[in-house]
Structure formats: C-alpha cells, structure tokens
Design a protein around this motif. Structure first.
Motif, PDB file in Angstrom:
ATOM      1  N   PHE A 162       0.867  -1.009  -0.159  1.00  8.56           N
ATOM      2  CA  PHE A 162      -0.364   0.315  -0.012  1.00  8.56           C
ATOM      3  C   PHE A 162       0.641   1.565   0.310  1.00  8.56           C
ATOM      4  O   PHE A 162       0.218   1.803  -0.594  1.00  8.56           O
ATOM      5  CB  PHE A 162      -1.123   0.650   0.879  1.00  8.56           C
ATOM      6  CG  PHE A 162      -2.015  -1.444   0.713  1.00  8.56           C
ATOM      7  CD1 PHE A 162      -2.776  -1.117  -0.089  1.00  8.56           C
ATOM      8  CD2 PHE A 162      -1.929  -1.758   2.084  1.00  8.56           C
ATOM      9  CE1 PHE A 162      -4.800  -1.326  -0.211  1.00  8.56           C
ATOM     10  CE2 PHE A 162      -2.794  -3.478   2.139  1.00  8.56           C
ATOM     11  CZ  PHE A 162      -4.233  -2.989   0.841  1.00  8.56           C
ATOM     12  N   LYS A 163       1.848   1.139   0.399  1.00 11.85           N
ATOM     13  CA  LYS A 163       3.183   2.248   0.134  1.00 11.85           C
ATOM     14  C   LYS A 163       3.367   2.389  -0.512  1.00 11.85           C
ATOM     15  O   LYS A 163       3.491   3.813  -0.977  1.00 11.85           O
ATOM     16  CB  LYS A 163       4.405   2.186   1.649  1.00 11.85           C
ATOM     17  CG  LYS A 163       5.083   3.502   1.388  1.00 11.85           C
ATOM     18  CD  LYS A 163       5.990   3.099   2.244  1.00 11.85           C
ATOM     19  CE  LYS A 163       7.734   4.128   2.740  1.00 11.85           C
ATOM     20  NZ  LYS A 163       8.621   3.993   3.743  1.00 11.85           N
ATOM     21  N   ASP A 164       3.963   1.615  -0.856  1.00 13.04           N
ATOM     22  CA  ASP A 164       3.768   1.785  -3.295  1.00 13.04           C
ATOM     23  C   ASP A 164       3.339   2.321  -3.456  1.00 13.04           C
ATOM     24  O   ASP A 164       3.237   3.506  -4.547  1.00 13.04           O
ATOM     25  CB  ASP A 164       4.336   0.492  -3.615  1.00 13.04           C
ATOM     26  CG  ASP A 164       5.840   0.136  -2.201  1.00 13.04           C
ATOM     27  OD1 ASP A 164       6.882   0.702  -2.450  1.00 13.04           O
ATOM     28  OD2 ASP A 164       6.282  -1.283  -2.696  1.00 13.04           O
ATOM     29  N   LEU A 165       1.473   1.968  -3.321  1.00 11.00           N
ATOM     30  CA  LEU A 165       0.473   2.578  -4.288  1.00 11.00           C
ATOM     31  C   LEU A 165       0.645   3.434  -3.975  1.00 11.00           C
ATOM     32  O   LEU A 165      -0.351   4.416  -5.356  1.00 11.00           O
ATOM     33  CB  LEU A 165      -0.581   1.943  -3.517  1.00 11.00           C
ATOM     34  CG  LEU A 165      -2.204   2.303  -3.930  1.00 11.00           C
ATOM     35  CD1 LEU A 165      -3.296   0.484  -3.953  1.00 11.00           C
ATOM     36  CD2 LEU A 165      -2.841   3.583  -3.723  1.00 11.00           C
ATOM     37  N   VAL A 166       0.599   4.467  -2.639  1.00  6.27           N
ATOM     38  CA  VAL A 166      -0.406   5.712  -2.897  1.00  6.27           C
ATOM     39  C   VAL A 166       1.229   6.656  -2.539  1.00  6.27           C
ATOM     40  O   VAL A 166       0.756   7.646  -3.306  1.00  6.27           O
ATOM     41  CB  VAL A 166       0.410   5.997  -0.817  1.00  6.27           C
ATOM     42  CG1 VAL A 166       0.418   7.117  -0.594  1.00  6.27           C
ATOM     43  CG2 VAL A 166      -0.367   5.298  -0.782  1.00  6.27           C
ATOM     44  N   LYS A 167       2.663   5.893  -3.403  1.00 11.22           N
ATOM     45  CA  LYS A 167       4.022   6.869  -3.591  1.00 11.22           C
ATOM     46  C   LYS A 167       3.283   6.845  -5.489  1.00 11.22           C
ATOM     47  O   LYS A 167       3.779   8.304  -6.183  1.00 11.22           O
ATOM     48  CB  LYS A 167       4.968   5.869  -3.882  1.00 11.22           C
ATOM     49  CG  LYS A 167       5.748   6.667  -4.254  1.00 11.22           C
ATOM     50  CD  LYS A 167       7.374   5.877  -3.714  1.00 11.22           C
ATOM     51  CE  LYS A 167       8.928   6.475  -4.705  1.00 11.22           C
ATOM     52  NZ  LYS A 167      10.096   5.640  -4.230  1.00 11.22           N
ATOM     53  N   VAL A 168       2.705   6.147  -5.893  1.00 10.56           N
ATOM     54  CA  VAL A 168       3.055   5.481  -7.508  1.00 10.56           C
ATOM     55  C   VAL A 168       1.725   6.732  -7.858  1.00 10.56           C
ATOM     56  O   VAL A 168       1.718   7.705  -8.883  1.00 10.56           O
ATOM     57  CB  VAL A 168       2.944   4.239  -7.953  1.00 10.56           C
ATOM     58  CG1 VAL A 168       2.039   4.231  -8.962  1.00 10.56           C
ATOM     59  CG2 VAL A 168       3.914   3.229  -8.078  1.00 10.56           C
ATOM     60  N   GLY A 170       0.568   8.782  -6.545  1.00  7.82           N
ATOM     61  CA  GLY A 170       1.109  10.530  -5.770  1.00  7.82           C
ATOM     62  C   GLY A 170       1.646  11.182  -7.103  1.00  7.82           C
ATOM     63  O   GLY A 170       2.612  12.257  -6.913  1.00  7.82           O
ATOM     64  N   THR A 171       2.613  10.078  -8.214  1.00  6.45           N
ATOM     65  CA  THR A 171       3.100  10.642  -9.254  1.00  6.45           C
ATOM     66  C   THR A 171       2.751  10.767 -10.416  1.00  6.45           C
ATOM     67  O   THR A 171       2.257  10.056 -11.082  1.00  6.45           O
ATOM     68  CB  THR A 171       4.494   9.388  -8.812  1.00  6.45           C
ATOM     69  OG1 THR A 171       4.846   9.545  -7.455  1.00  6.45           O
ATOM     70  CG2 THR A 171       6.293  10.399  -9.738  1.00  6.45           C
ATOM     71  N   ASN A 206      -0.253  13.612  -0.807  1.00  4.42           N
ATOM     72  CA  ASN A 206      -0.668  14.642  -1.846  1.00  4.42           C
ATOM     73  C   ASN A 206      -2.210  13.803  -2.441  1.00  4.42           C
ATOM     74  O   ASN A 206      -2.572  14.932  -3.397  1.00  4.42           O
ATOM     75  CB  ASN A 206      -0.074  14.713  -2.346  1.00  4.42           C
ATOM     76  CG  ASN A 206       0.609  14.018  -3.789  1.00  4.42           C
ATOM     77  OD1 ASN A 206      -0.214  12.284  -3.320  1.00  4.42           O
ATOM     78  ND2 ASN A 206       0.327  14.501  -4.840  1.00  4.42           N
ATOM     79  N   LEU A 207      -2.573  12.750  -1.647  1.00  2.00           N
ATOM     80  CA  LEU A 207      -3.658  12.289  -2.099  1.00  2.00           C
ATOM     81  C   LEU A 207      -5.422  13.023  -1.818  1.00  2.00           C
ATOM     82  O   LEU A 207      -5.248  12.947  -0.383  1.00  2.00           O
ATOM     83  CB  LEU A 207      -4.074  10.330  -2.467  1.00  2.00           C
ATOM     84  CG  LEU A 207      -2.808   9.997  -2.898  1.00  2.00           C
ATOM     85  CD1 LEU A 207      -2.356   8.837  -2.489  1.00  2.00           C
ATOM     86  CD2 LEU A 207      -2.893  10.272  -3.987  1.00  2.00           C
TER      87      LEU A 207
END
Length: 275
Positions: free
Chosen positions: A35-41, A43-44, A74-75
């Motif tokens: 989920f951490k990677d999901l939020v990062k992707v 948000g990019t 930033n979502l």
C-alpha cells in the motif's frame, strides 16, 4: 484517454477487479507490492492518474495503516466502490477435483474458504497473493495444484474454475477508495459523502458534543474510527465518514464544528458507493 491506476497486488487481484468496476475494462492497472508503494505511485503524475486502495472489509474491519498513509500523502478521495469478495477454486484446464493434492493462495483467502477446504484432504500452501497463485499455476501447469483467487484471475490466466463462491461467509464486502492527486481532483457531481480527520481538545464530553452537533444537523455519521495520536499518552484523533443531502448542509456543519475541534482535515468529498 485510458486511465493508469495504481493497485495493491497483482493483475487479477480484487484491487484489479475494483479498478475495472469503477473505471471500466479499458483501465490500465499498475501493480504495487504494498500500500505504501501504491500511495507513492498514485501520487506521482508521471506514473499514474491515481489509485484505488482497500480501506475496510465487512468482516475483518478497517485497514488502519492506510489512514496513516493517506494522511501523509498528496492524495484526495474522489470516489469509493464496494466489491463482494467471491473466492473460486481454479485449476489448469482439464484437471479434475480428484486430481488435486495442494491448494495455493493468500492466508486470508484460505481462511475465508476453510469450511469448503476441510471437506478434502488437501495440503494448504500460503502464498503472497491470490492472483499471484493463479499466475504461477498458469505458468507451471501442475495437475496436482489448485489456486484460490478471483474470477478475473481465472479469466486473465486462462484457468478453469471448478468450484465457485467457496468462501464460508457469503456476505463479505471490501470497500475501496478511489484516490487522485489533490491538484488534479475535480468536483464530483452528486457528491454526498466526505471522509474527514479531526481531534477534540480531550476535555470531558468534548467528543460527545461534536457527535451531537453532527446528529442535530442531519448528517449521517456512517463510520467513526479512532486512532492514537503519536507522541501522546492515550489521546485519540478520529477518522469519520459523513453522509449528507447537500453540500450546503456539510459546509454549515463544518462552521459549527470549528470552535469544538483542535485539528481538522478533509480527505475528500465524493459520491457514496452502493453495496
């Protein structure tokens, strides 16, 4: 333009199903390991148009760490979808149920299907992901192995479902949030729900006062989730889902709440999903 949406898990996962239900079958999913990677992707901007992430299950409850991930991101929430969790036993085409010796899937999926699985003398093998189990089965073509996964996984990896809806609890839903970067999020037509985060001053009766104001102004508090405030001794903030008839009602409520709360953040205003 086709949407590129970050999901947790592999193609064929329930996150993938939720993305196709919400955005349509043409959606391009970007599988993420966590989920951490999901939020990062999500948000990019160069990588995606946003993401879709599970936030709670009708049996297992809330996925608490995901609130923290949203808090730091930033979502913004722009939608939601409720997806029924239906687990299926699948095999390489032509394999019969009497050929099976092992069943591979995520531990939660195995647990969800235990009543069915206990009818057979099969070895249960825990894996990283339901859809990954299906993917590996499709590449190895092993006659003695079956997988438990979604109907979409069976379709994508050309596996044959030999037992459908084998989950013990038939009324099982997962709620997914649709998230986009705040700067790209647009107002949703017919918006009638908001997810917010707030804290009171922790004096006696302060939370009760806030809840009374919400109830007295015709707002339905459909979810209230407490979370410890880091660095304090047993003080809590609250994540809440509020449903309302009009934006005017919601905006009026925010003004009334302002004197009674120490902190407030709106994660997004959107249209509620249907079960």
């Amino acid at each position: 333009m086709e949407k590129k949406i970050a999901i947790q898990g592999y193609e064929g996962s329930f996150h993938h199903m939720a993305a196709t239900e919400y955005f349509g079958k043409e959606v391009i999913v970007i599988p993420c390991a966590s989920f951490k990677d999901l939020v990062k992707v999500a948000g990019t901007k160069k990588e995606s148009n946003g993401g879709i992430m599970a936030i709670e299950n009708s049996i297992a409850g809330s996925i608490l760490p995901n609130y923290g991930l949203l808090q730091k991101s930033n979502l913004q929430i722009t939608g939601e979808i409720y997806l029924p969790v239906k687990q299926h036993l699948m095999v390489d085409p032509g394999v019969r149920i009497e050929d099976i010796k092992e069943v591979h899937s995520h531990p939660m999926a195995l647990q969800q299907c235990l009543e069915f699985l206990e009818k057979y003398n099969w070895k249960l093998v825990e894996t990283e992901d339901t859809a990954l189990s299906a993917q590996i089965l499709a590449t190895q073509h092993k006659k003695a192995i079956a997988a438990i996964a979604s109907s979409l996984a069976a379709e994508l990896y050309e596996l044959e479902i030999i037992a459908s809806n084998i989950q013990t609890q038939k009324n099982n839903y997962t709620r997914f949030l649709v998230v986009e970067r705040a700067e790209d999020a647009k107002e949703t037509d017919g918006a009638n729900k908001a997810t917010v985060h707030f804290a009171t001053d922790h004096t006696r009766g302060s939370l009760a006062k806030v809840l009374s104001i919400i109830a007295d102004n015709g707002i339905n508090l459909s979810k209230l989730q407490s979370m410890p405030i880091a660095g304090t001794n047993f003080k809590y903030s609250f994540y809440a889902d509020m449903e309302f008839d009009s934006m005017a009602d919601f905006n009026k409520l925010l003004k009334l709440l302002k004197p009674h709360i120490d902190m407030f953040k709106n994660f997004g205003i959107y249209k509620n999903g249907n079960i």
